[in-house]
Design an enzyme around this catalytic site. Structure first.
Site, PDB file in Angstrom:
ATOM      1  N   THR A  74       0.829  -1.207   0.000  1.00  0.00           N
ATOM      2  CA  THR A  74       0.000   0.000   0.000  1.00  0.00           C
ATOM      3  C   THR A  74       0.861   1.252   0.000  1.00  0.00           C
ATOM      4  O   THR A  74       0.462   2.283  -0.555  1.00  0.00           O
ATOM      5  CB  THR A  74      -0.901   0.016   1.258  1.00  0.00           C
ATOM      6  OG1 THR A  74      -1.605  -1.221   1.319  1.00  0.00           O
ATOM      7  CG2 THR A  74      -1.877   1.170   1.238  1.00  0.00           C
TER       8      THR A  74
ATOM      9  N   LEU B  98      -4.475   2.977  -9.046  1.00  0.00           N
ATOM     10  CA  LEU B  98      -5.479   3.043 -10.115  1.00  0.00           C
ATOM     11  C   LEU B  98      -6.641   2.113  -9.762  1.00  0.00           C
ATOM     12  O   LEU B  98      -6.429   0.953  -9.401  1.00  0.00           O
ATOM     13  CB  LEU B  98      -4.874   2.603 -11.455  1.00  0.00           C
ATOM     14  CG  LEU B  98      -3.848   3.565 -12.072  1.00  0.00           C
ATOM     15  CD1 LEU B  98      -2.472   3.353 -11.468  1.00  0.00           C
ATOM     16  CD2 LEU B  98      -3.787   3.396 -13.580  1.00  0.00           C
TER      17      LEU B  98
ATOM     18  N   HIS C  88       6.509  -6.233  -9.621  1.00  0.00           N
ATOM     19  CA  HIS C  88       5.841  -5.667 -10.791  1.00  0.00           C
ATOM     20  C   HIS C  88       6.423  -4.278 -11.017  1.00  0.00           C
ATOM     21  O   HIS C  88       6.592  -3.505 -10.070  1.00  0.00           O
ATOM     22  CB  HIS C  88       4.327  -5.655 -10.497  1.00  0.00           C
ATOM     23  CG  HIS C  88       3.537  -4.604 -11.174  1.00  0.00           C
ATOM     24  ND1 HIS C  88       3.463  -4.502 -12.533  1.00  0.00           N
ATOM     25  CD2 HIS C  88       2.752  -3.612 -10.684  1.00  0.00           C
ATOM     26  CE1 HIS C  88       2.662  -3.485 -12.843  1.00  0.00           C
ATOM     27  NE2 HIS C  88       2.235  -2.925 -11.742  1.00  0.00           N
TER      28      HIS C  88
ATOM     29  N   TYR D 209      -0.312   0.153 -18.148  1.00  0.00           N
ATOM     30  CA  TYR D 209      -1.290   1.126 -17.648  1.00  0.00           C
ATOM     31  C   TYR D 209      -0.577   2.428 -17.279  1.00  0.00           C
ATOM     32  O   TYR D 209       0.639   2.440 -17.064  1.00  0.00           O
ATOM     33  CB  TYR D 209      -2.089   0.566 -16.469  1.00  0.00           C
ATOM     34  CG  TYR D 209      -1.300   0.282 -15.212  1.00  0.00           C
ATOM     35  CD1 TYR D 209      -1.031   1.284 -14.286  1.00  0.00           C
ATOM     36  CD2 TYR D 209      -0.837  -1.006 -14.933  1.00  0.00           C
ATOM     37  CE1 TYR D 209      -0.311   1.029 -13.123  1.00  0.00           C
ATOM     38  CE2 TYR D 209      -0.116  -1.272 -13.779  1.00  0.00           C
ATOM     39  CZ  TYR D 209       0.145  -0.254 -12.872  1.00  0.00           C
ATOM     40  OH  TYR D 209       0.865  -0.517 -11.730  1.00  0.00           O
TER      41      TYR D 209
ATOM     42  N   TRP E  18      -6.292  -6.197  -3.852  1.00  0.00           N
ATOM     43  CA  TRP E  18      -5.834  -4.946  -4.456  1.00  0.00           C
ATOM     44  C   TRP E  18      -6.419  -3.766  -3.679  1.00  0.00           C
ATOM     45  O   TRP E  18      -7.461  -3.912  -3.020  1.00  0.00           O
ATOM     46  CB  TRP E  18      -6.305  -4.846  -5.901  1.00  0.00           C
ATOM     47  CG  TRP E  18      -5.583  -5.750  -6.853  1.00  0.00           C
ATOM     48  CD1 TRP E  18      -5.036  -6.973  -6.571  1.00  0.00           C
ATOM     49  CD2 TRP E  18      -5.324  -5.505  -8.232  1.00  0.00           C
ATOM     50  NE1 TRP E  18      -4.459  -7.496  -7.693  1.00  0.00           N
ATOM     51  CE2 TRP E  18      -4.615  -6.619  -8.729  1.00  0.00           C
ATOM     52  CE3 TRP E  18      -5.618  -4.453  -9.091  1.00  0.00           C
ATOM     53  CZ2 TRP E  18      -4.202  -6.694 -10.060  1.00  0.00           C
ATOM     54  CZ3 TRP E  18      -5.209  -4.538 -10.415  1.00  0.00           C
ATOM     55  CH2 TRP E  18      -4.507  -5.646 -10.895  1.00  0.00           C
TER      56      TRP E  18
ATOM     57  N   ASP F 242     -26.276 -26.454  -2.936  1.00  0.00           N
ATOM     58  CA  ASP F 242     -27.307 -27.492  -3.014  1.00  0.00           C
ATOM     59  C   ASP F 242     -26.595 -28.835  -3.076  1.00  0.00           C
ATOM     60  O   ASP F 242     -25.571 -28.970  -3.742  1.00  0.00           O
ATOM     61  CB  ASP F 242     -28.261 -27.280  -4.203  1.00  0.00           C
ATOM     62  CG  ASP F 242     -27.562 -27.305  -5.544  1.00  0.00           C
ATOM     63  OD1 ASP F 242     -26.320 -27.198  -5.584  1.00  0.00           O
ATOM     64  OD2 ASP F 242     -28.252 -27.429  -6.570  1.00  0.00           O
TER      65      ASP F 242
HETATM   66  P1  FAD Z   1       0.134  -4.282   2.545  1.00  0.00           P
HETATM   67  O1  FAD Z   1      -0.040  -2.881   2.172  1.00  0.00           O
HETATM   68  O2  FAD Z   1       1.378  -4.952   2.103  1.00  0.00           O
HETATM   69  O3  FAD Z   1      -0.022  -4.381   4.089  1.00  0.00           O
HETATM   70  C1  FAD Z   1       0.337  -5.520   4.830  1.00  0.00           C
HETATM   71  C2  FAD Z   1       0.975  -5.036   6.106  1.00  0.00           C
HETATM   72  O4  FAD Z   1       1.196  -6.151   6.946  1.00  0.00           O
HETATM   73  C3  FAD Z   1       2.298  -4.392   5.844  1.00  0.00           C
HETATM   74  O5  FAD Z   1       2.274  -3.063   6.275  1.00  0.00           O
HETATM   75  C4  FAD Z   1       3.282  -5.239   6.633  1.00  0.00           C
HETATM   76  O6  FAD Z   1       4.312  -4.487   7.220  1.00  0.00           O
HETATM   77  C5  FAD Z   1       2.374  -5.884   7.658  1.00  0.00           C
HETATM   78  N1  FAD Z   1       2.923  -7.157   8.146  1.00  0.00           N
HETATM   79  C6  FAD Z   1       3.320  -8.216   7.412  1.00  0.00           C
HETATM   80  N2  FAD Z   1       3.791  -9.187   8.205  1.00  0.00           N
HETATM   81  C7  FAD Z   1       3.667  -8.739   9.469  1.00  0.00           C
HETATM   82  C8  FAD Z   1       3.985  -9.280  10.727  1.00  0.00           C
HETATM   83  N3  FAD Z   1       4.551 -10.497  10.860  1.00  0.00           N
HETATM   84  N4  FAD Z   1       3.710  -8.554  11.827  1.00  0.00           N
HETATM   85  C9  FAD Z   1       3.168  -7.330  11.742  1.00  0.00           C
HETATM   86  N5  FAD Z   1       2.859  -6.752  10.557  1.00  0.00           N
HETATM   87  C10 FAD Z   1       3.115  -7.451   9.443  1.00  0.00           C
HETATM   88  N6  FAD Z   1      -3.597  -2.139  -6.626  1.00  0.00           N
HETATM   89  C11 FAD Z   1      -4.591  -1.434  -7.165  1.00  0.00           C
HETATM   90  O7  FAD Z   1      -5.742  -1.637  -6.814  1.00  0.00           O
HETATM   91  N7  FAD Z   1      -4.364  -0.512  -8.118  1.00  0.00           N
HETATM   92  C12 FAD Z   1      -3.119  -0.235  -8.565  1.00  0.00           C
HETATM   93  O8  FAD Z   1      -2.913   0.613  -9.431  1.00  0.00           O
HETATM   94  C13 FAD Z   1      -2.047  -0.986  -8.028  1.00  0.00           C
HETATM   95  N8  FAD Z   1      -0.815  -0.787  -8.482  1.00  0.00           N
HETATM   96  C14 FAD Z   1       0.215  -1.457  -7.924  1.00  0.00           C
HETATM   97  C15 FAD Z   1       1.497  -1.188  -8.378  1.00  0.00           C
HETATM   98  C16 FAD Z   1       2.570  -1.807  -7.798  1.00  0.00           C
HETATM   99  C17 FAD Z   1       3.944  -1.496  -8.290  1.00  0.00           C
HETATM  100  C18 FAD Z   1       2.351  -2.759  -6.777  1.00  0.00           C
HETATM  101  C19 FAD Z   1       3.496  -3.452  -6.145  1.00  0.00           C
HETATM  102  C20 FAD Z   1       1.084  -3.034  -6.334  1.00  0.00           C
HETATM  103  C21 FAD Z   1      -0.003  -2.402  -6.904  1.00  0.00           C
HETATM  104  N9  FAD Z   1      -1.307  -2.660  -6.497  1.00  0.00           N
HETATM  105  C22 FAD Z   1      -2.333  -1.936  -7.026  1.00  0.00           C
HETATM  106  C23 FAD Z   1      -1.601  -3.696  -5.503  1.00  0.00           C
HETATM  107  C24 FAD Z   1      -1.831  -3.107  -4.131  1.00  0.00           C
HETATM  108  O9  FAD Z   1      -0.810  -2.194  -3.849  1.00  0.00           O
HETATM  109  C25 FAD Z   1      -1.863  -4.169  -3.063  1.00  0.00           C
HETATM  110  O10 FAD Z   1      -2.616  -5.250  -3.479  1.00  0.00           O
HETATM  111  C26 FAD Z   1      -2.442  -3.627  -1.767  1.00  0.00           C
HETATM  112  O11 FAD Z   1      -1.796  -2.457  -1.394  1.00  0.00           O
HETATM  113  C27 FAD Z   1      -2.337  -4.652  -0.664  1.00  0.00           C
HETATM  114  O12 FAD Z   1      -2.767  -4.099   0.549  1.00  0.00           O
HETATM  115  P2  FAD Z   1      -2.622  -4.917   1.901  1.00  0.00           P
HETATM  116  O13 FAD Z   1      -3.122  -4.068   2.987  1.00  0.00           O
HETATM  117  O14 FAD Z   1      -3.204  -6.249   1.736  1.00  0.00           O
HETATM  118  O15 FAD Z   1      -1.067  -5.214   2.016  1.00  0.00           O
END
Ligand code: FAD
Length: 829
Positions: free
Chosen positions: A43, A49, A222, A260, A361, A552
């Site tokens: 995040t 997007l 990515h 994109y 996402w 079902d």
């Molecule tokens: P995260 O944001 O990764 O949050 C998970 C959190 O868990 C992290 O902060 C981490 O520190 C914490 N954590 C993990 N393990 C532990 C632990 N053991 N103890 C405590 N905390 C922990 N999505 C879109 O919809 N549109 C886009 O345009 C888009 N573009 C993208 C472009 C890129 C380059 C990338 C990489 C991703 C993109 N995505 C996009 C995808 C999107 O960013 C992610 O799917 C989304 O942010 C995931 O959110 P989340 O909260 O699940 O994960």
């Protein structure tokens, strides 16, 4: 009040906290390994997007809610969503067709979208190369999420409501007692918990491993790059540059080249899916450092310019102004991919109190969080979760080899045009029935589901096309609906209705429910009275507490304490198994166990008016109406092979499902085939099967009806035993629910008798989209394509409607169902 611990303060975790707070929950702790202002997960760098339209109704619903919610979050003039709209362009005729289908999904799921010409694309987006673009799909409500900002505002808002945040605190273990979570371990001590929701993003596999749960996701990098300033954009005033939202042009997709785009002020941001898959092992990323900034965070790897070369060339072709820029900055950002592209949501099957919301996402984040909060607070999500459920995977699909290969494939295909029946190319032949060797000899055309190879038709039956009566001649299909289809299936359907056919039913789920509490369990979970005499089969429903249809199933009582269940998915198994364990704990005298027997058994559907001629030749057991009446089951022998014969049929003809254990399967096939030849038997595939079941009026759970529908709406009230005394899940809701619902599952026929549709197309009445198609097939009984559709009850039988297919409106008529043999005389014969 239950103590809730959420792991991860990304967009998903904080949204779950917020949705729970909104539902009045307190005592919530969010544990985050990174610093709160920028935790360092996906995040923290997401370009945000939000393209809402998806072939999945569930995912579109989630995206729609995310947009609504982000639009509503504002503090001190700070907003979280820039509704610049979305534009998907086509540079090939195939993509233009795909956009037409997408337009259909938009209408089906209730989102405004407009198919526009190349000229109109240029008007909206003047920077596009006019020589390249053929047309586009414009979605005015799409836009840019400021995910990191939304996360911060939600942290603030939930903190004010009492949510406790523990930043820079990694979860290192999960304590359990008696099959129930009790706390999370951190270097700073344990945090007690009755409920744990893992929202750890691509670290989800590690958290799952702490409790022995396989979370089938793969972190992949990515590429995302920013250009230098476009000379033409330098110093411009953005119309809606509220708080640096930095964009006014629609977000743009050029899927023909896996690209994109978005604006960042006078720079461009370019995302690319065309490079080689770059899997990442999160264990190699180490612990999140105390210091995280925009450029340095665990989810951000160094840019590999070579992988971006094609993206850059193609981007300059699509947006020629980029030739005056170069790449200013880029990174390889990590996020989660899964074997089928869906998120991983729901309750862990192996541990009470442990939930997962991962591989989500930004686009779907608030929607998934709402579903999770509904699940926790009411026991069910208002939006059907079957496509997201953590329990949807078969055991073989949880192996790391499978997850690695299919998730990478998913990355490669993310923007590809995929036919709804398109099978995986690899891995294949993971699960084959004992009949597979004979099926290959007959030229079976296999498609894959859940790892199973399933014949759709048999090339060996092609010669039957010569004898096919005129009324059975298949109609010409357009190129899309002709994919993974053969007219041979018409011959197989004809044989089933007029002679006899054998169908491989092995891949249908079969569970054994046994023990002194077996009857009690099934009485408690199903809508029918299954305390019947051994030997009887019951078609019944599994409902949720609100009367939504979970599934079902067929319940066959084999003995006092033993039932066999015919079910739809692995989700059914997880549900029954969990309920059985709960019952064993609550009342040990009502001990019960649920066992998966699908793979250790196999099954042939022997159906057709001449099926009795076949079975009586190979068996001395009594297969007469008296010897084995309709909806009865018994043990028998076929040429000495011990079998269980179920007198039921999915295709609406006389016949039996004949089940035996796997080692006898091949012999069973050979014996039936050999004798059957005298009676004109053919092996028939799923294409014929689907057409026959649809015209017979049988629903497919998961496609025609889901948890979002009640039995009254779906027209399956015959599966409810109104006089049943025992309480069962959903009984109270059924009494509350209207028996005159506002919408219904209806049957349609296509008026011209030839235009095929495939499913999910919107249905229009008086020019307005009022519903959508679920499943469709060609019916030879009617001589036209037929389908099920969800429609308002007022759009009743006899009404003329239209179905949109590839942007074209096709006249159709709502008709009564079933279309075939409403008296059921063929099966009772
Ligand atoms: P995260 O944001 O990764 O949050 C998970 C959190 O868990 C992290 O902060 C981490 O520190 C914490 N954590 C993990 N393990 C532990 C632990 N053991 N103890 C405590 N905390 C922990 N999505 C879109 O919809 N549109 C886009 O345009 C888009 N573009 C993208 C472009 C890129 C380059 C990338 C990489 C991703 C993109 N995505 C996009 C995808 C999107 O960013 C992610 O799917 C989304 O942010 C995931 O959110 P989340 O909260 O699940 O994960």
């Amino acid at each position: 009040q239950q103590r809730v611990v959420i792991i991860g303060a990304g967009i998903v975790g904080v949204n779950v906290a917020d949705e729970l707070v909104q539902r009045g929950w307190k005592n919530i702790t969010v544990v985050e390994q990174g610093p709160l202002h920028l935790p360092g997960g996906s995040t923290s760098h997401a370009p945000g997007l939000v393209f809402q339209i998806n072939a999945s109704k569930t995912m579109t619903t989630f995206a729609k809610y995310t947009v609504e919610k982000l639009l509503s979050i504002e503090k001190d003039g700070q907003r979280c969503f820039n509704q610049v709209g979305g534009l998907e362009v086509a540079t090939t005729p195939e993509r233009m067709d795909e956009l037409k289908r997408k337009h259909g999904y938009a209408s089906s799921w209730g989102i405004e979208a407009n198919l526009i010409s190349a000229g109109a694309c240029l008007k909206i987006y003047p920077a596009l190369n006019k020589d390249l673009v053929l047309g586009g799909l414009h979605i005015p409500s799409d836009g840019l999420a400021l995910a990191a900002r939304a996360t911060q505002l939600l942290i603030e808002r939930t903190r004010e409501a009492g949510v406790r945040y523990l930043p820079s605190t990694p979860v290192t273990g999960i304590e359990r007692s008696n099959g129930q979570v009790t706390s999370v371990e951190t270097p700073n001590g344990t945090v007690p918990a009755d409920l744990i929701i893992s929202c750890a993003g691509f670290w989800g596999v590690e958290i799952g491993a702490m409790v022995g749960l396989q979370v089938p996701l793969l972190p992949l990098a990515h590429q995302y790059a920013k250009t230098t300033a476009l000379p033409g954009l330098k110093g411009r005033t953005l119309n809606n540059n509220i708080n640096g939202m930095n964009a006014e042009l629609p977000i743009l997709r050029h899927q023909d080249q896996d690209l994109y785009y978005r604006e960042h002020g006078d720079q461009y941001g370019i995302g690319y899916y065309g490079h080689r898959p770059m899997p990442v092992n999160p264990a190699t990323l180490g612990l999140t450092p105390k210091h995280v900034d925009e450029k340095s965070m665990p989810s951000r790897l160094n840019f590999t310019p070579k992988d971006f070369e094609t993206a850059w060339t193609e981007s300059q072709k699509l947006l020629p102004a980029l030739k005056d820029t170069h790449i200013a900055d880029g990174f390889n950002g990590i996020f989660s991919f899964t074997p089928d592209g869906g998120p991983i949501v729901g309750r862990a099957p192996n541990l009470e109190g442990f939930y997962v919301a991962e591989a989500v996402w930004v686009t779907h984040s608030a929607g998934v969080a709402r579903a999770m909060a509904e699940l926790l607070t009411t026991g069910r999500s208002e939006t059907d979760l079957a496509e997201c459920e953590i329990t949807r995977f078969e055991e073989i699909q949880l192996s790391s080899a499978y997850v690695n290969e299919t998730s990478q494939q998913n990355f490669v295909e993310i923007y590809d045009i995929i036919h709804p029946l398109e099978p995986k190319q690899s891995p294949r032949h993971l699960r084959i029935s004992p009949f597979n060797v004979r099926q290959k000899e007959l030229g079976a055309y296999f498609l894959e589901v859940g790892g199973w190879e399933r014949p759709f038709w048999y090339e060996a039956n092609a010669e039957l096309l010569r004898y096919l009566p005129a009324s059975w001649k298949p109609v010409e299909r357009d190129a899309w609906s002709a994919k993974h289809y053969s007219p041979i299936s018409a011959a197989e359907a004809w044989k089933t209705r007029n002679a006899v056919a054998m169908y491989d039913m092995t891949s249908f789920h079969r569970f054994e429910v046994s023990g002194p509490g077996a009857c009690h369990l099934l009485q408690r979970l199903t809508t029918s009275d299954v305390a019947t005499k051994p030997g009887s089969i019951t078609y019944t429903l599994l409902l949720d507490e609100q009367g939504g249809i979970r599934s079902d199933i067929f319940v066959s009582r084999l003995d006092e304490d033993a039932y066999q269940i015919g079910a739809n998915t692995a989700i059914d198994f997880a549900y029954l198994n969990r309920q059985a364990k709960f019952q064993c704990k609550q009342s040990p005298s009502k001990w019960v166990q649920v066992r998966e027997i699908t793979g250790s058994t196999c099954c042939i559907g022997l159906w057709g008016p001449r099926s009795r001629d076949v079975i009586t030749t190979v068996s001395t057991d009594d297969f007469s109406n008296k010897g084995l009446p309709y909806f009865q089951v018994k043990k028998a022998h076929i040429s000495g092979i011990p079998v269980t014969a179920f007198r039921k049929s999915y295709v609406g003809e006389l016949g039996w499902e004949i089940q035996t254990s796997a080692e006898y399967g091949l012999r069973l096939w050979d014996v039936i085939m050999q004798v059957g030849k005298l009676h004109g038997i053919v092996a028939a595939g799923r294409a014929a099967f689907n057409a026959l079941r649809l015209e017979k009026g049988y629903r497919t759970c998961g496609a025609d009806m889901t948890t979002e529908h009640t039995p009254y709406e779906a027209g399956v009230t015959s599966a409810i035993e109104t006089s049943k005394k025992d309480d069962f899940v959903g009984k109270a809701a059924l009494q509350r629910l209207s028996k005159q619902p506002a919408r219904r599952l209806r049957s349609l026929t296509i008026d011209d008798g030839t235009s095929m549709i495939l499913g999910k197309e919107p249905v229009f009445y008086n020019g307005k989209a009022v519903g959508y198609i679920t499943t469709a097939a060609f019916s030879f009984t009617v001589g036209a394509p037929i389908a099920y559709a969800w429609l308002p009850s007022s759009v009743c039988e006899g009404t003329n409607v239209e179905v949109e297919y590839f942007g074209r409106r096709i006249p159709a008529t709502v008709i009564p169902n079933p279309l075939y043999d409403p008296q059921n005389s063929r099966q009772l014969d």
